[in-house]
Design a protein around this motif. Structure first.
Motif, mmCIF file in Angstrom:
data_model
loop_
_atom_site.group_PDB
_atom_site.id
_atom_site.type_symbol
_atom_site.label_atom_id
_atom_site.label_comp_id
_atom_site.label_asym_id
_atom_site.label_seq_id
_atom_site.Cartn_x
_atom_site.Cartn_y
_atom_site.Cartn_z
ATOM 1 N N ALA A 137 -7.268 14.766 13.570
ATOM 2 C CA ALA A 137 -7.943 14.765 12.266
ATOM 3 C C ALA A 137 -8.148 13.342 11.781
ATOM 4 N N PHE A 139 -5.053 4.570 6.832
ATOM 5 C CA PHE A 139 -3.820 5.217 6.377
ATOM 6 C C PHE A 139 -3.534 6.453 7.216
ATOM 7 N N LEU A 140 -4.560 7.282 7.440
ATOM 8 C CA LEU A 140 -4.345 8.520 8.188
ATOM 9 C C LEU A 140 -3.954 8.239 9.637
ATOM 10 N N ILE A 162 4.712 5.140 4.443
ATOM 11 C CA ILE A 162 4.434 6.290 5.314
ATOM 12 C C ILE A 162 5.731 6.807 5.934
ATOM 13 N N TYR A 201 -0.959 16.498 2.113
ATOM 14 C CA TYR A 201 -0.232 15.353 2.640
ATOM 15 C C TYR A 201 0.819 14.877 1.645
ATOM 16 N N PHE A 216 -2.528 5.477 10.884
ATOM 17 C CA PHE A 216 -1.182 4.917 10.975
ATOM 18 C C PHE A 216 -0.134 5.965 10.619
ATOM 19 N N ARG A 217 -0.511 6.858 9.706
ATOM 20 C CA ARG A 217 0.405 7.932 9.347
ATOM 21 C C ARG A 217 0.670 8.814 10.574
ATOM 22 N N LEU A 224 3.093 -0.684 3.497
ATOM 23 C CA LEU A 224 2.354 0.562 3.729
ATOM 24 C C LEU A 224 3.023 1.385 4.828
ATOM 25 N N VAL A 225 3.395 0.712 5.926
ATOM 26 C CA VAL A 225 4.088 1.439 6.993
ATOM 27 C C VAL A 225 5.396 2.018 6.460
ATOM 28 N N PHE A 273 2.034 6.345 -2.865
ATOM 29 C CA PHE A 273 0.681 6.128 -2.339
ATOM 30 C C PHE A 273 -0.212 5.547 -3.428
ATOM 31 N N ASP A 276 -2.536 15.975 13.381
ATOM 32 C CA ASP A 276 -2.674 14.835 12.480
ATOM 33 C C ASP A 276 -3.501 13.735 13.124
#
Lengths: 494, 479
Positions: free
Chosen positions: B321, B391-392, A180, A70, B394-395, A176-177, A132, B318
């Motif tokens: 998972a 996090f995952l 990402i 990632y 929202f990612r 955070l958004v 991150f 994604d």
């Protein structure tokens, strides 16, 4: 490994204390925490000695895969900007433990563990070069501070603690958004996943049309909100007086000394570098807000009856100077803002420490309860006076250097802002000196103040390093300015 | 029937048999009752070992079951939840004088139902698994016969569960009518004419989704959850809050993957997104108003299924998972929370008021710390697994051009911090009341809470451990 050791030592010691040392072993907790913070300080000095000020890039870099698929890596690195702030953090932390030695009598274990985790969070946030990882450290600071305010704080501690948490999180979740989104953008432009700061610098972030269709403006806002709340930029400052006043002395020192700097550090490190066009666009707004903060904070200070509240409001004003310097830009103003971050950490940290000293003796912080302390506490008076003069910018002490650089760097482009900000300096002298007069010089009328004991030896030990640096920076600022020169030049150069 | 096929469901067979043995042993050898929890836990551990020891052939039993990495991933966490809940149940049953073998038999069978559901390709077999799970749970909810709330919970779950099962079955029938097959994998290719079957298909899909949404307690199908959570024996609540939801979510993922090419994509995604937003928002807002810890956790669960659904809306590898990691995270933090709740209650009839936690942080540091960790993880604050999972998810949303959904998600997280942190506030920042509540701290509860807390931090710091498995599992879905 050096940076990891510096960052993780306090936190690891904190976790070990939490898991393996019983609550009753109070002095073990105190000594171990002090020792851990001293080790961190020593490591920070080692980093300083190995640091090459001529190089603008990150040094002593560490990179370890975390979620490599990632693009999440554990990346640490130090440049002149973070070095100054890490030195400040590691210097203040042992002093916090010393000044809390007798002030915190209950639940010592919880207090030192929270402080140690907080230190790891702060140092990590300064040193992280992966977005991150930065976010993880950034949020790691939240809970220890929540506990420090909420458990060991003053009367309205719970209100202050919850307000602190909600304000801080409100800012950081949108960041955070944004983080990402940046990694997605990197994938779109370069075909690989990454959160690395250096990779983000290469991104081309479109400005688009209008606000809602401009990725760069939206990203700028998401990041700036998190940092502006932390600074705090007026009008987002309302959590600050509550949190500072209700926090125990150690918590206030860290909060004012370091946590606020994370906001300005973040603006410089991320907003300025990653979103330059949005930064240009937002600069007028932030300059206006910072001038308002300077004057509003100063007037707010002037009106306070409680010494701690007075110092808290003065932070709003002083942080306004730093934000002004950052958004005016230019090497002089930015360097000034940076050194002013350190200055404010030193002088406000010292002020909160000194306020804690008399609060412990008298259990009041109201200005009207004091008067004529100079006669009974000569050393204490000297210390307070020195800090006051540093804080209001007397030439020869540290505050002058920062304010001068900011104003000198700004006056050519922003004369009106400089003129207004200068009134803030005058107001600062007014409220601080009138505080000194009312507390130390006026007649000693209150019999309770007659037998106050002067600074104890350990309080003197805690104050001395701060005094040394106030004078050092004031007399020979080059030692510190030269550290960050190359890094700032790279920043400004783009 | 080839013997190889039998081998692929050995873990399920083991659990069914041990469940039956425990039910028998209850009358044949009542003196063994104190050991039932241990036996059940050993059986679950054995089933886990078996699941990892036997190969993954994929499609078996004439194509009805899919023993693939996805099934193994979901089985692992169902079995982990079973293991923890079995341990958790022992002190509870001892205290309420209901240490019967049937409890563990039903618990194991419910687990088997969930496992069948999660690895089936056939809509009817999914239905059978669901019923096995649900019928076992009806009895488990009402297991504390001395408590009127428990009886109410069983009754409510029975009525709602029966209703939702009927809805689901009707949906299955319509889907069968539209596609001519019960198998998810062999639905016709997207090029097949949909003109006549289009609306039939969508209605069937909607009904099946509604049936599953009842199990997931997604808004607006959530109304049963608070009462059932509150009334059920706490170990059962812990089980109920994670296992059926996990199984239903996986069925939903398989369903979406299989039917996605057929259904009108935007309409379907829009529906899922709307339900996700509604669940998150309603769950978090109403949770603020709760005074009972179990009810608060019920609403928090509604919100969390909303977050998980965000991953399914995003879909792709994604997204799936992320959902699987979310389930693992949710399992750990919810069981940790309910473990502490089961210790911090004087009697099962009493409400589990949040205010009763006042000052416990300094009197019972271990369990309080575990509860605080669970709360912070549920709130999604690093370095806990709750953060990694959010996090995952929202990612995945951002990556699939759903930034707005991620923003709604993080704003909801902010709202949720308020009530999660309030629990911590009562634990650490309020003085002990004059009348100190008589809480017990059974060893097994401490063990379970401790295991979960360690897991929350371990997976929070090293999410790669579970993410690797989740990615392999996600790859088994078509698309």
């Amino acid at each position: 490994m050096l940076l990891s050791a510096l960052t993780l030592t306090p936190g690891v010691v904190g976790v070990l204390l939490l898991l393996f040392v019983p609550r009753g072993a109070v002095s073990l907790h105190r000594w171990a925490s002090l020792l851990a913070s001293l080790v961190s300080l020593a490591l920070a000095v080692v980093v300083w000695s190995r640091f090459d000020p001529a190089s603008a890039t990150f040094q002593l870099v560490e990179a370890r895969p975390w979620l490599p698929a990632y693009g999440v890596f554990y990346r640490l690195g130090v440049d002149g900007i973070s070095l100054l702030l890490v030195l400040l953090t590691t210097l203040l932390q042992p002093l916090v433990f010393i000044s809390s030695w007798h002030a915190i009598k209950e639940r010592v274990k919880g207090y030192v563990v929270a402080m140690l985790l907080l230190e790891t969070g702060m140092i990590g946030a300064f040193l992280a070069t992966d977005l991150f990882l930065f976010y993880v450290f950034w949020e790691l600071m939240l809970l220890p501070m929540y506990f420090i305010i909420g458990v060991w704080g003053g009367e309205r501690r719970v209100y202050a603690a919850v307000k602190f948490v909600l304000f801080t999180l409100a800012g950081s979740l949108l960041m955070l958004v944004g983080i990402i989104y940046l990694s997605w953008l990197h994938h779109a432009q370069f075909g690989s996943w990454s959160f690395a700061y250096e990779d983000m610098r290469r991104l081309v972030i479109p400005m688009g049309q209008g606000f809602w269709h401009s990725p760069q403006l939206l990203l700028f806002t998401a990041f700036a909100l998190a940092f502006a709340i932390k600074v705090p930029v007026w009008p987002l400052h309302t959590w600050l007086p509550d949190a500072h006043v209700e926090a125990p002395t150690g918590g206030s020192i860290i909060l004012a000394g370091v946590l606020l700097k994370l906001g300005t550090f973040g603006l410089l490190r991320f907003n300025r570098v990653l979103f330059p066009e949005a930064w240009e666009k937002a600069a007028p707004l932030f300059i206006v807000l910072s001038v308002i903060a300077i004057i509003y904070g100063a007037l707010g200070s002037w009106a306070q009856k409680d010494i701690k509240k007075l110092v808290a409001y003065s932070s709003v004003s002083h942080m306004g100077f730093i934000v002004l310097g950052l958004f005016v830009g230019g090497i002089a103003a930015t360097q000034g803002a940076l050194i002013q971050m350190v200055n404010h950490g030193l002088s406000t940290g010292a002020l909160f420490m000194l306020v804690g000293v008399i609060y412990e003796r008298r259990h009041t912080r109201l200005i009207e309860d004091f008067g004529g302390l100079a006669a009974v506490m000569p050393y204490y008076t000297g210390a307070f006076l020195l800090t006051t003069l540093a804080s209001i910018g007397l030439p020869g002490l540290n505050g002058f250097v920062g304010e001068f650089l900011i104003l000198a760097g700004s006056y050519r482009t922003h004369p009106v802002a400089v003129a207004l900000a200068a009134t803030g300096i005058v107001l600062g002298a007014v409220y601080m000196l009138s505080l000194v007069q009312r507390v130390f010089w006026n007649a000693l009328t209150n019999p309770e103040n007659e037998r106050l004991s002067d600074l104890a030896w350990y309080e003197g030990v805690a104050f001395a390093p701060l005094a040394i640096f106030m004078i050092w920076i004031g007399v020979h600022p080059r030692t510190f300015l030269s550290l960050s020169e190359a890094a700032v030049a790279r920043l400004i150069g783009g | 029937m080839p013997i190889n096929d039998l081998a692929t469901i050995l873990p399920e067979l083991l659990l069914v048999l041990v469940g039956a043995l425990l039910a028998l042993a209850d009358s044949l050898a009542p003196s063994l009752r104190p050991r039932f929890a241990l036996l059940a836990a050993v059986a679950v551990a054995g089933a886990t070992v078996l699941r990892w020891a036997i190969p993954l052939p994929g499609r078996v039993w004439g194509g009805v079951l899919l023993v693939d990495p996805m099934a193994r991933f979901v089985d692992s966490y169902i079995l982990a939840a079973l293991f923890l809940c079995a341990l958790l149940a022992e002190p509870y049953l001892a205290r309420t004088g209901a240490r019967f073998g049937e409890f563990y038999a039903l618990l194991l069978w419910a687990g088997v139902g969930a496992m069948v559901m999660a690895k089936s390709d056939n809509l009817l077999v999914i239905f059978v698994g669901l019923e096995l799970l649900s019928i076992s749970l009806y009895a488990l909810n009402a297991f504390h016969t001395g408590n009127v709330l428990s009886l109410e919970a069983g009754w409510k779950y029975l009525v709602v569960g029966g209703f939702s099962a009927a809805v689901l079955l009707f949906g299955v029938a319509l889907l069968y009518g539209a596609t001519g097959t019960l198998s998810l994998a062999s639905t016709p290719a997207p090029s097949a004419p949909l003109a006549s079957g289009g609306s039939l298909l969508l209605t069937g899909l909607g009904l099946v989704f509604a049936g599953l949404a009842f199990k997931l307690a997604l808004a607006p199908f959530h109304a049963w959850a608070p009462d059932v959570y509150q009334g059920s024996p706490t170990p059962v609540t812990a089980f109920l809050s994670v296992v059926p939801k996990g199984a239903a979510l996986v069925v939903l993922a398989r369903l979406v993957a299989a039917l996605l090419p057929l259904a009108a994509l935007p309409r379907w995604t829009g529906l899922l997104a709307a339900v996700a937003v509604l669940s998150m928002t309603l769950g978090n807002l109403v949770a603020i108003a709760q005074r009972d810890l179990k009810r608060m956790l019920a609403y928090s669960g509604i919100a969390h299924m909303g977050y998980a659904l965000v991953g399914l809306v995003a879909f792709g590898q994604d997204g799936v998972a992320a959902v699987l990691v979310y389930l693992a995270a949710y399992t750990l933090m919810n069981i940790a929370a309910f473990a502490v709740v089961s210790a911090f209650s004087e009697g099962e009839e009493e409400p589990h008021l949040i205010t009763d936690l006042a000052g416990q942080g300094w009197v019972r540091p271990g369990l309080s710390f575990a509860l605080a960790v669970a709360m912070f993880s549920l709130a999604g604050i690093p370095p806990t697994v709750g953060f990694a999972a959010k996090f995952l998810v929202f990612r995945a949303a951002v990556l699939n051009d759903l930034v707005w959904l991620a923003v709604v998600g993080v704003l909801n997280s902010l709202v949720s911090v308020f009530f999660y942190v309030r629990v911590v506030y009562y634990l650490y920042m309020r003085p002990l009341p004059k009348r100190q509540p008589q809480f017990s701290e059974p060893v097994l509860v401490r063990l379970v809470a401790g295991l979960c807390a360690v897991g929350i931090f371990l997976l929070g710091l090293l999410p790669g451990i579970v993410l690797a498995g989740a990615e392999v599992a996600a790859r088994t879905l078509p698309r």
